[in-house]
Design a protein around this motif. Sequence first.
Motif, PDB file in Angstrom:
ATOM      1  N   ILE A  22       0.855  -1.204   0.000  1.00 27.51           N
ATOM      2  CA  ILE A  22       0.000   0.000   0.000  1.00 27.51           C
ATOM      3  C   ILE A  22       0.881   1.240   0.000  1.00 27.51           C
ATOM      4  N   LEU A  23       0.609   2.159  -0.938  1.00 29.13           N
ATOM      5  CA  LEU A  23       1.221   3.482  -0.844  1.00 29.13           C
ATOM      6  C   LEU A  23       0.281   4.300   0.034  1.00 29.13           C
ATOM      7  N   ALA A  24       0.672   4.497   1.285  1.00 29.61           N
ATOM      8  CA  ALA A  24      -0.191   5.153   2.274  1.00 29.61           C
ATOM      9  C   ALA A  24      -0.080   6.669   2.123  1.00 29.61           C
ATOM     10  N   LEU A  25      -1.219   7.303   1.880  1.00 31.16           N
ATOM     11  CA  LEU A  25      -1.233   8.744   1.600  1.00 31.16           C
ATOM     12  C   LEU A  25      -2.274   9.458   2.451  1.00 31.16           C
ATOM     13  N   ARG A  26      -2.017  10.722   2.689  1.00 30.80           N
ATOM     14  CA  ARG A  26      -3.046  11.517   3.346  1.00 30.80           C
ATOM     15  C   ARG A  26      -4.117  11.924   2.339  1.00 30.80           C
ATOM     16  N   GLY A  27      -3.691  12.327   1.124  1.00 31.12           N
ATOM     17  CA  GLY A  27      -4.620  12.880   0.135  1.00 31.12           C
ATOM     18  C   GLY A  27      -4.727  14.377   0.304  1.00 31.12           C
ATOM     19  N   ASP A  28      -5.367  15.019  -0.659  1.00 31.89           N
ATOM     20  CA  ASP A  28      -5.533  16.474  -0.617  1.00 31.89           C
ATOM     21  C   ASP A  28      -6.944  16.832  -0.166  1.00 31.89           C
ATOM     22  N   ALA A  29      -7.056  18.008   0.451  1.00 38.12           N
ATOM     23  CA  ALA A  29      -8.382  18.497   0.841  1.00 38.12           C
ATOM     24  C   ALA A  29      -9.220  18.676  -0.428  1.00 38.12           C
ATOM     25  N   TYR A  65      -2.554  12.469   9.143  1.00 33.80           N
ATOM     26  CA  TYR A  65      -1.376  12.332   8.277  1.00 33.80           C
ATOM     27  C   TYR A  65      -1.277  10.897   7.774  1.00 33.80           C
ATOM     28  N   SER A  66      -0.466  10.743   6.724  1.00 35.02           N
ATOM     29  CA  SER A  66      -0.269   9.392   6.201  1.00 35.02           C
ATOM     30  C   SER A  66       0.326   8.475   7.277  1.00 35.02           C
ATOM     31  N   SER A  67       1.141   9.063   8.160  1.00 34.41           N
ATOM     32  CA  SER A  67       1.742   8.225   9.221  1.00 34.41           C
ATOM     33  C   SER A  67       0.663   7.662  10.157  1.00 34.41           C
ATOM     34  N   SER A  86       9.917  19.754  -1.222  1.00 33.51           N
ATOM     35  CA  SER A  86       9.048  19.912  -0.043  1.00 33.51           C
ATOM     36  C   SER A  86       7.572  19.840  -0.413  1.00 33.51           C
ATOM     37  N   HIS A  87       6.808  19.334   0.531  1.00 30.07           N
ATOM     38  CA  HIS A  87       5.356  19.324   0.339  1.00 30.07           C
ATOM     39  C   HIS A  87       4.878  20.778   0.420  1.00 30.07           C
ATOM     40  N   PRO A  88       3.932  21.181  -0.454  1.00 28.11           N
ATOM     41  CA  PRO A  88       3.513  22.598  -0.476  1.00 28.11           C
ATOM     42  C   PRO A  88       3.034  23.134   0.873  1.00 28.11           C
ATOM     43  N   GLU A  89       2.523  22.277   1.756  1.00 24.89           N
ATOM     44  CA  GLU A  89       2.027  22.779   3.053  1.00 24.89           C
ATOM     45  C   GLU A  89       3.118  22.874   4.119  1.00 24.89           C
ATOM     46  N   SER A  90       4.310  22.389   3.817  1.00 23.93           N
ATOM     47  CA  SER A  90       5.360  22.421   4.835  1.00 23.93           C
ATOM     48  C   SER A  90       5.977  23.807   4.940  1.00 23.93           C
ATOM     49  N   THR A 115      11.385  21.081   8.235  1.00 23.42           N
ATOM     50  CA  THR A 115      10.131  20.571   8.803  1.00 23.42           C
ATOM     51  C   THR A 115       9.626  19.407   7.962  1.00 23.42           C
ATOM     52  N   ASP A 116       9.741  19.555   6.657  1.00 22.99           N
ATOM     53  CA  ASP A 116       9.232  18.512   5.763  1.00 22.99           C
ATOM     54  C   ASP A 116       9.993  17.196   5.953  1.00 22.99           C
ATOM     55  N   ILE A 117      11.315  17.315   6.057  1.00 20.70           N
ATOM     56  CA  ILE A 117      12.128  16.097   6.225  1.00 20.70           C
ATOM     57  C   ILE A 117      11.850  15.470   7.599  1.00 20.70           C
ATOM     58  N   SER A 130       8.872   9.429  -4.911  1.00 21.01           N
ATOM     59  CA  SER A 130       8.884  10.895  -4.923  1.00 21.01           C
ATOM     60  C   SER A 130       7.866  11.494  -5.889  1.00 21.01           C
ATOM     61  N   GLN A 131       7.484  12.683  -5.520  1.00 21.48           N
ATOM     62  CA  GLN A 131       6.746  13.581  -6.408  1.00 21.48           C
ATOM     63  C   GLN A 131       7.564  13.742  -7.691  1.00 21.48           C
ATOM     64  N   MET A 132       6.907  14.010  -8.802  1.00 25.77           N
ATOM     65  CA  MET A 132       7.665  14.245 -10.037  1.00 25.77           C
ATOM     66  C   MET A 132       8.718  15.338  -9.820  1.00 25.77           C
TER      67      MET A 132
HETATM   68  P1  FAD Z   1       1.473  13.437   4.644  1.00 27.70           P
HETATM   69  O1  FAD Z   1       2.613  12.511   4.674  1.00 27.70           O
HETATM   70  O2  FAD Z   1       0.414  13.239   5.677  1.00 27.70           O
HETATM   71  O3  FAD Z   1       2.024  14.920   4.708  1.00 27.70           O
HETATM   72  C1  FAD Z   1       1.145  16.023   4.538  1.00 27.70           C
HETATM   73  C2  FAD Z   1       1.739  17.266   5.184  1.00 27.70           C
HETATM   74  O4  FAD Z   1       1.793  17.103   6.591  1.00 27.70           O
HETATM   75  C3  FAD Z   1       3.167  17.542   4.749  1.00 27.70           C
HETATM   76  O5  FAD Z   1       3.357  18.935   4.707  1.00 27.70           O
HETATM   77  C4  FAD Z   1       4.023  16.913   5.837  1.00 27.70           C
HETATM   78  O6  FAD Z   1       5.287  17.533   5.941  1.00 27.70           O
HETATM   79  C5  FAD Z   1       3.143  17.107   7.070  1.00 27.70           C
HETATM   80  N1  FAD Z   1       3.229  15.983   8.007  1.00 27.70           N
HETATM   81  C6  FAD Z   1       3.249  14.665   7.694  1.00 27.70           C
HETATM   82  N2  FAD Z   1       3.288  13.909   8.801  1.00 27.70           N
HETATM   83  C7  FAD Z   1       3.296  14.775   9.855  1.00 27.70           C
HETATM   84  C8  FAD Z   1       3.331  14.609  11.253  1.00 27.70           C
HETATM   85  N3  FAD Z   1       3.335  13.382  11.808  1.00 27.70           N
HETATM   86  N4  FAD Z   1       3.337  15.729  12.033  1.00 27.70           N
HETATM   87  C9  FAD Z   1       3.299  16.952  11.494  1.00 27.70           C
HETATM   88  N5  FAD Z   1       3.275  17.174  10.153  1.00 27.70           N
HETATM   89  C10 FAD Z   1       3.258  16.093   9.342  1.00 27.70           C
HETATM   90  N6  FAD Z   1      -3.167  11.747  -4.057  1.00 27.70           N
HETATM   91  C11 FAD Z   1      -4.320  11.048  -4.259  1.00 27.70           C
HETATM   92  O7  FAD Z   1      -5.405  11.558  -3.941  1.00 27.70           O
HETATM   93  N7  FAD Z   1      -4.315   9.810  -4.842  1.00 27.70           N
HETATM   94  C12 FAD Z   1      -3.166   9.185  -5.207  1.00 27.70           C
HETATM   95  O8  FAD Z   1      -3.180   8.058  -5.716  1.00 27.70           O
HETATM   96  C13 FAD Z   1      -1.921   9.879  -4.992  1.00 27.70           C
HETATM   97  N8  FAD Z   1      -0.740   9.306  -5.320  1.00 27.70           N
HETATM   98  C14 FAD Z   1       0.442   9.972  -5.034  1.00 27.70           C
HETATM   99  C15 FAD Z   1       1.658   9.338  -5.353  1.00 27.70           C
HETATM  100  C16 FAD Z   1       2.869   9.986  -5.083  1.00 27.70           C
HETATM  101  C17 FAD Z   1       4.181   9.261  -5.426  1.00 27.70           C
HETATM  102  C18 FAD Z   1       2.870  11.292  -4.515  1.00 27.70           C
HETATM  103  C19 FAD Z   1       4.161  11.994  -4.259  1.00 27.70           C
HETATM  104  C20 FAD Z   1       1.672  11.921  -4.213  1.00 27.70           C
HETATM  105  C21 FAD Z   1       0.447  11.280  -4.453  1.00 27.70           C
HETATM  106  N9  FAD Z   1      -0.792  11.865  -4.152  1.00 27.70           N
HETATM  107  C22 FAD Z   1      -1.972  11.187  -4.389  1.00 27.70           C
HETATM  108  C23 FAD Z   1      -0.850  13.246  -3.636  1.00 27.70           C
HETATM  109  C24 FAD Z   1      -0.898  13.317  -2.079  1.00 27.70           C
HETATM  110  O9  FAD Z   1      -2.104  12.773  -1.612  1.00 27.70           O
HETATM  111  C25 FAD Z   1      -0.774  14.790  -1.698  1.00 27.70           C
HETATM  112  O10 FAD Z   1       0.492  15.285  -2.042  1.00 27.70           O
HETATM  113  C26 FAD Z   1      -1.120  15.141  -0.259  1.00 27.70           C
HETATM  114  O11 FAD Z   1      -1.197  16.565  -0.160  1.00 27.70           O
HETATM  115  C27 FAD Z   1      -0.098  14.688   0.777  1.00 27.70           C
HETATM  116  O12 FAD Z   1      -0.106  13.344   0.951  1.00 27.70           O
HETATM  117  P2  FAD Z   1       1.027  12.653   1.877  1.00 27.70           P
HETATM  118  O13 FAD Z   1       0.646  11.246   2.038  1.00 27.70           O
HETATM  119  O14 FAD Z   1       2.369  12.972   1.363  1.00 27.70           O
HETATM  120  O15 FAD Z   1       0.740  13.442   3.236  1.00 27.70           O
END
Ligand code: FAD
Length: 295
Positions: free
Chosen positions: A104-111, A123-125, A147-151, A156-158, A174-176
């Motif tokens: 599973i590629l575990a993601l948070r997703g966008d608002a 968060y994805s974690s 960096s993630h746009p919200e960081s 902080t991002d790392i 990685s992101q493109m």
């Molecule tokens: P997170 O890892 O939760 O991070 C989000 C933000 O919170 C970041 O700024 C991070 O720095 C911060 N953060 C993370 N963990 C913590 C913590 N524990 N404490 C404090 N801050 C924290 N979107 C889709 O909808 N569907 C897809 O299939 C999809 N595939 C993707 C594949 C790849 C390879 C990539 C790079 C992105 C993909 N996305 C997809 C987009 C992704 O859902 C968005 O970029 C989203 O905004 C962030 O998801 P994330 O899992 O990276 O979030």
Amino acid sequence: MKISDIYREKNQTLSFEIFPPKKDDELRNIDETLSVLCELKPDFISVTFGAGGSANCNRTIELARKIRRDYGVEPVAHLTCLHYDKREIDAFAKELEYEGIENILALRGDANVNVPAKDVFRYSSDLISYLKEKHDFCFLGACYPESHPESADRITDIKSLKKKTDAGAKVLLSQMCFDNDIFFKFSESCRIAGIEAPVIPGIMPVIKASQIRRMVDMCGVAFPDRFRRIIDRYENDPEALFDAGMSYALSQVIDLIAGGALGIHLYTMNKPRVAERICEGLKNIYDPATGLEAC
Ligand code: FAD
């Protein structure tokens, strides 16, 4: 097979990303793309997950199942968590388990303005921590060389990324990224921060000027001058832009491999032509039997 085990066996991997088509007839046509992609025997193919609670979600599993059963390639199912509660995540995980999908590629997703966030998983974690208590999946995570746009900043991002790997993400996709120097610096920063998971660069071959301008705006990634000149020069000639975009992507891939990147994750956009051209360009560089490390 778990993707983390593949990285124990190979030093460099090749993987592709596809998205589930929205219409039934397009899902049938996906075979054209898959047969080309799978000919190169990628280490895995990841399948995106509809953003923001889309009804398309289950197509992710359908397509992942197809990749595994019909083509014998390891699928990775993307899964976002922002718009789901525990019951919905449990149902998804159960179905993946039933289908024998281990990654599973575990993601948070966008608002999404149309779908309220459920505020269960922030968060994805959180998603990884929740699922790993109940299931034996291999988790991958997303990472952002620029960096993630919200960081607030890169540090902080790392640090957040380190939390993701501490929670259990074993591989980072990685992101493109269009600038290899940015990727290499990011990869080094991850190591300095103690992130040991392989960090795999995402490569997006550009075949349409409008598509790439939109993506660059949306994801906040750098558009290097060399690349911008190519787009500006060929944007009104689709065939020339295709050639130029593919050459740029291939030159990036070859430089990344030579520079020791641990793999290549290619965003195929479901285009068999993109896959074919990349395969053609890698035919003396990538050996399906042994992978990228052969040459
Ligand atoms: P997170 O890892 O939760 O991070 C989000 C933000 O919170 C970041 O700024 C991070 O720095 C911060 N953060 C993370 N963990 C913590 C913590 N524990 N404490 C404090 N801050 C924290 N979107 C889709 O909808 N569907 C897809 O299939 C999809 N595939 C993707 C594949 C790849 C390879 C990539 C790079 C992105 C993909 N996305 C997809 C987009 C992704 O859902 C968005 O970029 C989203 O905004 C962030 O998801 P994330 O899992 O990276 O979030």
